[in-house]
Scaffold this motif. Structure first.
Motif, PDB file in Angstrom:
ATOM      1  N   SER A   6       0.820  -1.214   0.000  1.00 22.40           N
ATOM      2  CA  SER A   6       0.000   0.000   0.000  1.00 22.40           C
ATOM      3  C   SER A   6       0.849   1.257   0.000  1.00 22.40           C
ATOM      4  O   SER A   6       0.336   2.351  -0.202  1.00 22.40           O
ATOM      5  N   SER A   7       2.145   1.132   0.235  1.00 24.09           N
ATOM      6  CA  SER A   7       3.042   2.282   0.230  1.00 24.09           C
ATOM      7  C   SER A   7       3.755   2.362  -1.116  1.00 24.09           C
ATOM      8  O   SER A   7       4.376   1.392  -1.549  1.00 24.09           O
ATOM      9  N   PRO A   8       3.681   3.521  -1.817  1.00 24.78           N
ATOM     10  CA  PRO A   8       4.340   3.641  -3.123  1.00 24.78           C
ATOM     11  C   PRO A   8       5.855   3.464  -2.995  1.00 24.78           C
ATOM     12  O   PRO A   8       6.481   3.970  -2.065  1.00 24.78           O
ATOM     13  N   THR A   9       6.441   2.737  -3.921  1.00 23.49           N
ATOM     14  CA  THR A   9       7.886   2.558  -3.940  1.00 23.49           C
ATOM     15  C   THR A   9       8.545   3.860  -4.376  1.00 23.49           C
ATOM     16  O   THR A   9       8.148   4.469  -5.372  1.00 23.49           O
ATOM     17  N   ILE A  10       9.552   4.290  -3.645  1.00 23.66           N
ATOM     18  CA  ILE A  10      10.255   5.531  -3.964  1.00 23.66           C
ATOM     19  C   ILE A  10      11.344   5.224  -4.979  1.00 23.66           C
ATOM     20  O   ILE A  10      12.279   4.473  -4.700  1.00 23.66           O
ATOM     21  N   ARG A  15      19.526  28.827   3.034  1.00 26.58           N
ATOM     22  CA  ARG A  15      18.830  28.526   4.283  1.00 26.58           C
ATOM     23  C   ARG A  15      17.493  27.829   4.042  1.00 26.58           C
ATOM     24  O   ARG A  15      16.574  27.934   4.839  1.00 26.58           O
ATOM     25  N   ARG A  16      17.395  27.112   2.945  1.00 25.74           N
ATOM     26  CA  ARG A  16      16.148  26.417   2.640  1.00 25.74           C
ATOM     27  C   ARG A  16      16.468  25.155   1.852  1.00 25.74           C
ATOM     28  O   ARG A  16      17.332  25.156   0.981  1.00 25.74           O
ATOM     29  N   ALA A  17      15.786  24.082   2.140  1.00 23.10           N
ATOM     30  CA  ALA A  17      15.998  22.822   1.431  1.00 23.10           C
ATOM     31  C   ALA A  17      14.652  22.141   1.203  1.00 23.10           C
ATOM     32  O   ALA A  17      13.756  22.204   2.048  1.00 23.10           O
ATOM     33  N   THR A  18      14.531  21.497   0.054  1.00 22.81           N
ATOM     34  CA  THR A  18      13.326  20.758  -0.291  1.00 22.81           C
ATOM     35  C   THR A  18      13.704  19.347  -0.717  1.00 22.81           C
ATOM     36  O   THR A  18      14.583  19.174  -1.566  1.00 22.81           O
ATOM     37  N   LEU A  19      13.031  18.372  -0.128  1.00 27.71           N
ATOM     38  CA  LEU A  19      13.264  16.973  -0.467  1.00 27.71           C
ATOM     39  C   LEU A  19      11.973  16.399  -1.042  1.00 27.71           C
ATOM     40  O   LEU A  19      10.928  16.445  -0.394  1.00 27.71           O
ATOM     41  N   THR A  20      12.052  15.860  -2.259  1.00 30.91           N
ATOM     42  CA  THR A  20      10.896  15.272  -2.911  1.00 30.91           C
ATOM     43  C   THR A  20      11.178  13.808  -3.191  1.00 30.91           C
ATOM     44  O   THR A  20      12.146  13.487  -3.889  1.00 30.91           O
ATOM     45  N   PHE A  21      10.348  12.944  -2.651  1.00 34.25           N
ATOM     46  CA  PHE A  21      10.495  11.503  -2.822  1.00 34.25           C
ATOM     47  C   PHE A  21       9.416  11.055  -3.811  1.00 34.25           C
ATOM     48  O   PHE A  21       8.224  11.058  -3.479  1.00 34.25           O
ATOM     49  N   GLY A  22       9.839  10.692  -5.023  1.00 32.58           N
ATOM     50  CA  GLY A  22       8.884  10.434  -6.092  1.00 32.58           C
ATOM     51  C   GLY A  22       8.758   8.972  -6.457  1.00 32.58           C
ATOM     52  O   GLY A  22       9.651   8.164  -6.188  1.00 32.58           O
ATOM     53  N   PRO A  23       7.644   8.598  -7.120  1.00 31.21           N
ATOM     54  CA  PRO A  23       7.406   7.199  -7.491  1.00 31.21           C
ATOM     55  C   PRO A  23       7.821   6.876  -8.919  1.00 31.21           C
ATOM     56  O   PRO A  23       7.592   5.764  -9.383  1.00 31.21           O
ATOM     57  N   ARG A  24       8.425   7.844  -9.619  1.00 29.92           N
ATOM     58  CA  ARG A  24       8.768   7.619 -11.017  1.00 29.92           C
ATOM     59  C   ARG A  24      10.274   7.633 -11.201  1.00 29.92           C
ATOM     60  O   ARG A  24      10.974   8.446 -10.608  1.00 29.92           O
ATOM     61  N   GLN A  25      10.748   6.761 -12.073  1.00 24.02           N
ATOM     62  CA  GLN A  25      12.186   6.548 -12.219  1.00 24.02           C
ATOM     63  C   GLN A  25      12.917   7.793 -12.698  1.00 24.02           C
ATOM     64  O   GLN A  25      13.988   8.118 -12.209  1.00 24.02           O
ATOM     65  N   ARG A  26      12.353   8.518 -13.676  1.00 27.15           N
ATOM     66  CA  ARG A  26      13.050   9.670 -14.234  1.00 27.15           C
ATOM     67  C   ARG A  26      12.327  10.962 -13.895  1.00 27.15           C
ATOM     68  O   ARG A  26      12.321  11.896 -14.682  1.00 27.15           O
ATOM     69  N   ASP A  27      11.696  11.018 -12.740  1.00 30.95           N
ATOM     70  CA  ASP A  27      10.891  12.171 -12.337  1.00 30.95           C
ATOM     71  C   ASP A  27      11.806  13.279 -11.820  1.00 30.95           C
ATOM     72  O   ASP A  27      11.913  13.519 -10.628  1.00 30.95           O
ATOM     73  N   THR A  28      12.492  14.010 -12.740  1.00 33.70           N
ATOM     74  CA  THR A  28      13.480  14.984 -12.307  1.00 33.70           C
ATOM     75  C   THR A  28      13.278  16.350 -12.927  1.00 33.70           C
ATOM     76  O   THR A  28      14.148  17.188 -12.832  1.00 33.70           O
TER      77      THR A  28
END
Length: 574
Positions: free
Chosen positions: A330-334, A344-357
């Protein structure tokens, strides 16, 4: 009259009659069924209604369906639902619509923000509000001063059909507390509640049937503290979407209270989207106090506070680790990790697509992003915090790593790449070239130790050889700036073009094939630089042809470059 003439007249009459019959048959054949025509009319009205805030300068175009022909007009006038999409323009039109809609549920959208004279529209709104018991959807945009002019006082009676309520207060320089109780505090069918810059107290509603809650820019003096909000949230067991944008105050005090330590978590088993923009202490408190499914899409915008401590970041990491500890179907594979770093700012995006960049599209809900975290105004070691959060996530399946403005130390890359043993594509966007010497096939550095965490990024307990990014197929550099080869005093952890080639030489000699691409990179004392090269494949180098590059690159066995660069066009900027 001669017989021939009488016969001819009879024939003409019969021809005319047959033509009329044929015309009627053609009309009947071409005419849509009444039910289909009615559905088309309603679809057109609904589409217009949800795309435009009234009043408008003219009557909506969909009203013209009642003027096309007699049949269409009859169908339109015999369809109360069509006229229930109210557009409030004049007293006459308001009364006509209410009459034609009969007892159908009303959908109302009113914008009073940009009116030069609000009195005529307010009069029409008053007429509509006399039918509160019929309102199914209500969307209001109004400036703060109009709250005291009777717009909302008419909404005190019960609204048994109300399913959707959206109220936005503009120019709330001095927020006004609403004295009257909306809908008698009990709209039993309410499913969606959206409030922006509003002082509507949530505790005044019975919200047990709510499926969507969206609170935006709640005035500070009317924000519920964490304990009060959690008590309200506990009554919303059917919630599917929860959006909180600057709606809750800092929860630092609640985090250290006895209530927090003994708090029984709220189960939100139907929640599919959670978005929070709040102080870091508020974010971690809310996550600590609710149970949500693994499939829930989560977006966190954490604002640092003056009293933010490493403990808050450590708690965030612990919560994420606990959430993803037991991976299920039930949890999408990252499959992709995007790290964006600004001052002074950072963003982390965990995506389900191989080339999602793609830099401009990451993080949208329609891309089914499982998790996105924004850390604002970091007060402590950014490298360590990012690494700690990543270490709490299941990243063993990640195929793509994309880093924007990659100003990070070698210790950062070493620790990140240890987790991404299956990464195949690494792309760097903008900023100075970081030290990627750790991309050498064999890295003689320490494994993670228990002490390597916040404040101890480079800590180690023993040296041991291991492979970093063994499956790497492509390293892409986009708008990356290299420092001069002769610059020995580097202001940032960045390397030169020559250092990059040396870092990749081990992979070449070991026969691990891959591609290096550079797109619009800045090389000292040269124009913008494009390149595509091949490493590996039995130890040989070569030229990789590509229509997207404007230089030819030849790599000999020692990674020496002989570059034939095209001359820049006159006037082109570097």
């Amino acid at each position: 009259m001669p017989v021939e003439a009488a016969t001819l007249g009879h024939v003409e009459e019969e021809v005319a009659r047959q033509k009329s019959v044929l015309s009627n048959l053609h009309t009947s054949r071409n005419r849509l069924p009444t039910e289909a025509l009615r559905d088309i009319f309603i679809h057109r009205a609904r589409d217009y209604h949800y795309k435009h805030m009234c009043p408008t300068k003219s009557v909506p175009s969909w009203v013209n369906v009642s003027y096309v022909c007699r049949h269409w007009r009859n169908v339109a006038l015999d369809c109360p639902t069509l006229w229930s999409y109210l557009f409030i323009m004049s007293r006459r039109w308001t009364e006509v619509l209410l009459a034609r809609s009969k007892q159908a549920s009303l959908k109302i959208r009113v914008n009073l923000v940009y009116l030069l004279c609000a009195s005529p529209v307010l009069s029409c709104v008053g007429i509509v509000m006399n039918h509160v018991e019929r309102i199914q959807g209500l969307c209001l945009r109004l400036p703060a001063p109009l709250i005291q002019r009777g717009v909302l006082s008419r909404l005190s009676s019960r609204a048994p059909r109300l399913q959707y309520l959206d109220i936005t207060v503009e120019y709330p320089n001095s927020p006004v507390e609403w004295s009257s109780l909306l809908f008698d505090g009990d709209p039993p069918a309410l499913r969606t509640l959206r409030l922006a810059a509003c002082a509507v107290p949530l505790y005044s509603f019975r919200l047990s049937a709510l499926t969507v809650l969206r609170l935006v820019d709640v005035p500070v003096q009317f924000q519920q503290d964490m304990e009060e909000f959690l008590a309200t949230l506990s009554r919303m067991q059917d919630l599917k979407y929860l959006y909180l944008y600057d709606a809750l105050p800092s929860a630092t005090g609640f985090l250290s209270s006895a209530v927090f330590k003994t708090f029984e978590k709220i189960d939100l088993t139907h929640l599919s989207r959670l978005r929070i923009r709040a102080p870091l202490s508020t974010t971690v408190t809310l996550l600590s106090c609710i149970n949500i499914p693994l499939k829930t899409q989560v977006r966190l915008e954490c604002k640092s506070e003056s009293n933010s401590s490493l403990d808050h970041y450590a708690l965030l990491r612990s919560l994420l680790a606990q959430r993803y500890k037991d991976q299920t179907q039930s949890s999408p594979t990252i499959l992709s990790l995007i790290v964006q770093s600004t001052e002074r700012r950072a963003t982390l995006t965990f995506g389900p697509r191989q080339r999602d960049t793609t830099p401009t599209t990451y993080g949208e809900w329609d891309r089914d992003i499982p998790l996105r975290i924004e850390l604002d105004y970091l007060m402590v070691d950014e490298d360590a915090i990012i690494c700690d959060i990543c270490s709490s996530m299941p990243l063993s399946n990640v195929q793509t790593l994309s880093v924007h403005r990659p100003i990070f130390s070698p210790a950062f890359w070493r620790r990140i790449l240890r987790q991404l043993q299956n990464v195949r594509y690494i792309t760097l966007y903008g900023g100075n070239m970081p030290d990627l010497s750790v991309l050498s096939l064999t890295d003689h550095t320490a494994h993670d130790s228990e002490g390597e965490g916040l404040g101890g990024l480079a800590a180690c307990d023993r040296s041991q050889s291991h492979v970093l990014a063994p499956r790497l197929e492509k390293l892409g550099l986009v708008y990356i700036t290299f420092l001069p080869d002769y610059n020995s005093d580097l202001p940032e952890p960045a390397i030169t073009r020559g250092c990059l080639m040396a870092a990749l030489s081990t992979r070449r000699l070991e026969g691990s094939p891959g591609h290096l691409t550079m797109t619009q990179c800045n090389i000292p004392d040269s124009p913008r630089f494009n390149m595509v090269a091949v490493w590996g494949g039995g130890g040989g180098g070569g030229c990789y042809e590509s229509p997207d590059v404007d230089v030819d690159v030849y790599l000999d066995s020692d990674w020496n470059l002989e570059v034939e660069e095209e001359e820049q066009e006159e006037g082109e900027e570097d």
